[in-house]
Design a protein around this motif. Structure first.
Motif: not given
Length: 522
Positions: A193, A138, A155, A163, A195, A165, A152
């Motif tokens: 990532l 997380r 994942f 990705q 966010a 999130l 989040s």
């Protein structure tokens, strides 16, 4: 009735064979069509056009019975088009562009790369990783202003796929926070990532402990070409003459600042004019061109002379041990050329080479084989003569057997000496069949890249040139150095222009040699 019964299976078999043939043709057409679409999508228009032309021609020839006679000619024509004509056309096309290490993309692709660039905003969030389920984590962000915790969903790390999130306000996850070593080991995956905050803002990892907001660095204007730097406000427009996005002032005048990557543009005859008018290119080009011709001519003359004399010696009937001498003299031809070149490079070493040790002992001299231009050229000619004479000797040995003995017997009755026999009988009868091979040897040595690259790498270098050039460079090695060793960037366009000039010069010299030999021997 019997004929009908026996004819049915033959017709059926023919139909099955015809069906299989068309199935194979259809599969091949679909596969090549897919490749052509991929090439076109990647911007490889020349490759796409050539593949379309060759595949369409091949399908027509092999699927049509009327073109049956072309089935045996087509592979040769396709090979010549693919490996001779296409590279030639590509080289000539590149010669009229600014293609280089800094200008390799199309305008659309270069603009896309610039539009993908982002910068980090001032607002940053401290982040931490907490274990969730097996092999899952997380992401927890801490807001810098009010200390709000955003967490989040679980994942897994993925180094290759990006990705996104979605984070929401939650208490800090339980468990032990990941140490810095875990973050460092998975830095690439964390870099993938994005966010997503509740307010719609997107954050990316900006350091090993922080996420920050990212924004596009450049903003495109309504015309689809002009770019504005969001951070500095600088305005850039594509300079279609130089192939770069270049800064412009309020009056629309070009400024010195440009941004990379550049893009490919057609610059006309600029590369050819640089060869003719730029002193830093013109002088080394002319010097290297003259040296290339001298090197090729001397190599042909010396290899033929040495090979012919040695062939006459080993064919001498009164010589004992002729078989041993033949093996020893042909041995350099059996050794791979690059091995012989590297051995000679050690033998000619100025400080430790056996050649200089011997010359120092006998005459008290140590020539600078690799640092003095004239001495380096002499060394190259010596090495190339050693590499080339066995081939000429083998040819002359075979041609000598074709000369009738009656000619030598008649000359002996007239009291001719061996030297007179050589210059009046042997040499004239050998030169005529050797002429095409001498022309081929000249063309080969005109582009003898391996010898120069392995022995001297073109050195010693010339001083005061715009492009890298050496005193022992041939035109082909000079072109290679421009294309791959340029100090200011690999200039493929200029190298292609010089390669085009080499093609024209070699073709002209070959035509002159052929005409001269035809006039002499007709």
């Amino acid at each position: 009735m019997q004929a009908t019964q026996t004819g049915l299976p033959v017709r059926k078999k023919w139909q099955i064979s015809d069906t299989v043939k068309w199935l194979i043709v259809s599969l091949f057409a679909l596969f090549t069509g897919y490749l052509i679409v991929l090439m076109y999508a990647q911007g490889e228009y020349l490759f796409a056009m050539l593949t379309l032309l060759l595949s369409a021609t091949g399908l027509y020839i092999y699927a049509n019975r009327r073109a049956y006679s072309w089935r045996y000619v087509y592979p040769g024509l396709a090979g010549m088009s693919l490996f001779v004509l296409f590279p030639l056309v590509c080289t000539i096309f590149i010669a009229f562009t600014n293609y280089s290490s800094t200008n390799q993309l199309t305008f659309e692709r270069a603009q896309s790369v610039l539009m993908d660039r982002q910068f980090h905003a001032d607002k940053t969030y401290a982040f931490a990783l907490f274990p969730a389920n097996a092999n899952q984590w997380r992401l927890a962000l801490t807001a810098p202003d009010n200390g709000e915790i955003l967490v989040s969903v679980p994942f897994a790390f993925n180094d290759t796929a990006p990705q996104t999130l979605t984070l929401s306000p939650q208490p800090m996850p339980s468990g032990e926070k990941a140490v810095l070593r875990v973050i460092t080991q998975n830095r690439q995956a964390l870099g993938q990532l994005t966010a997503k905050l509740p307010n719609g803002e997107s954050l990316r990892m900006s350091s090993l402990r922080q996420f920050s907001g990212t924004q596009p660095l450049y903003k495109k204007a309504d015309d689809g070409k002009q770019l504005t730097n969001v951070q500095t406000g600088a305005v850039y427009r594509p300079n279609m003459e130089r192939g770069f996005y270049q800064q412009v002032n309020a009056s629309g005048e070009w400024q010195a600042e440009k941004i990379s990557p550049g893009f490919i543009v057609n610059i006309g005859w600029t590369n050819f004019l640089r060869v003719l008018h730029d002193d830093g290119i013109q002088k080394p080009f002319l010097s290297i061109f003259v040296w290339t011709i001298i090197f090729s001519l001397l190599t042909v003359v010396l290899t033929v002379a040495v090979g012919m004399v040695l062939a006459c010696v080993v064919q001498w009937e009164e010589l004992k041990g002729k078989a041993v001498y033949r093996v020893l003299l042909i041995l350099p031809y059996a050794v791979p050329a690059f091995i012989s070149i590297l051995i000679f490079k050690g033998l000619f070493n100025q400080s430790f080479g056996e050649i200089n040790l011997m010359l120092s002992s006998l005459f008290g001299i140590k020539p600078a084989w690799f640092s003095d231009p004239m001495t380096a050229k002499t060394m190259i000619i010596i090495v190339n003569t050693w590499l080339g004479y066995p081939y000429m000797m083998i040819l002359c040995m075979g041609l000598l057997k074709a000369i009738p003995d009656d000619l030598y017997e008649a000359s002996a009755m007239d009291g001719a000496t061996p030297m007179q026999n050589f210059f009046r009988i042997t040499l004239p009868l050998l030169i005529k069949p050797l002429t095409p091979l001498m022309i081929a040897s000249f063309a080969f040595n005109f582009n003898n890249f391996v010898l120069i690259q392995l022995l001297t790498n073109g050195g010693p270098d010339m001083i005061g040139t715009t492009t890298p050039a050496g005193h022992t460079d041939l035109l082909v090695s000079y072109t290679y150095r421009i294309a791959f060793e340029g100090g200011g960037g690999q200039d493929f366009g200029l190298a292609a222009a010089i390669a085009t000039l080499i093609f024209i010069l070699v073709g002209a010299l070959a035509m002159v040699n052929l005409k001269a030999s035809r006039m002499k021997f007709d």
